[in-house]
Write an enzyme that holds these catalytic residues in place. Structure first.
Site, PDB file in Angstrom:
ATOM      1  N   GLY A  46       1.013  -1.277  -0.109  1.00 24.60           N
ATOM      2  CA  GLY A  46       0.072  -0.098   0.035  1.00 24.60           C
ATOM      3  C   GLY A  46       0.871   1.322  -0.064  1.00 24.60           C
ATOM      4  O   GLY A  46       0.392   2.247  -0.085  1.00 24.60           O
ATOM      5  N   CYS A  47       2.109   1.116  -0.008  1.00 20.83           N
ATOM      6  CA  CYS A  47       3.121   2.200   0.099  1.00 20.83           C
ATOM      7  C   CYS A  47       3.601   2.591  -1.300  1.00 20.83           C
ATOM      8  O   CYS A  47       3.957   1.484  -2.195  1.00 20.83           O
ATOM      9  CB  CYS A  47       4.105   1.863   1.003  1.00 20.83           C
ATOM     10  N   GLN A  48       3.723   3.477  -2.078  1.00 16.45           N
ATOM     11  CA  GLN A  48       4.131   3.943  -3.311  1.00 16.45           C
ATOM     12  C   GLN A  48       5.721   3.569  -3.397  1.00 16.45           C
ATOM     13  O   GLN A  48       6.030   2.967  -4.402  1.00 16.45           O
ATOM     14  CB  GLN A  48       3.901   5.373  -3.441  1.00 16.45           C
ATOM     15  N   SER A  49       6.273   3.930  -2.102  1.00 20.17           N
ATOM     16  CA  SER A  49       7.741   3.484  -2.269  1.00 20.17           C
ATOM     17  C   SER A  49       7.854   2.406  -1.604  1.00 20.17           C
ATOM     18  O   SER A  49       6.935   1.776  -0.994  1.00 20.17           O
ATOM     19  CB  SER A  49       8.461   4.482  -1.355  1.00 20.17           C
TER      20      SER A  49
END
Length: 133
Positions: A46-49
């Site tokens: 769920g994290c872009q990074s």
């Protein structure tokens, strides 16, 4: 660093540019998950990074180590770990981290994608800690 000290230090920053630099410096100092644990097993979905957090229970207290491949996100990981580390599972689950984020003004200053990533980190930690009870 405890919550009060983090908030005090954050509020000493003159503007959001200084606050971003402070967040990045926290990541450099406190985001200490070793490279060998930066694997799918510790990844936060769920994290872009890319973000990795190791959640353990050691002598009845939650131990968190995290890291990211992005400087600002690494700082956010460090903040989350500082706020939740070294608490009993019950203490951690009773921590109103959204209130602390509001005191820091993070949600208003971060992009929607970073806010979603921050929420994914917290949600993942809380879900893992629930299994310790």
């Amino acid at each position: 660093m405890d919550t009060d000290k983090l908030i005090k230090n954050f509020n000493r920053c003159i503007d959001w540019e200084d606050k971003y630099l402070y967040i990045i410096s926290l990541g450099e100092k406190y985001a200490l998950l070793p490279a060998e644990k930066q694997t799918e097993q510790y990844a936060i979905v769920g994290c872009q990074s890319s973000v990795w957090i190791d959640v353990k229970l050691i002598e009845g207290k939650v131990s968190l180590l995290g890291n990211s491949d992005a400087a600002l996100v690494k700082g956010l990981v460090a903040i989350v770990c500082m706020l939740l580390n070294d608490k009993t599972p019950s203490e951690l689950l009773n921590t109103n981290i959204k209130t602390i984020f509001a005191q820091l003004g993070l949600q208003q200053q971060l992009t929607p994608a970073r806010n979603q990533g921050l929420e994914a980190m917290v949600r993942t930690i809380f879900n893992k800690v629930e299994h310790f009870i």
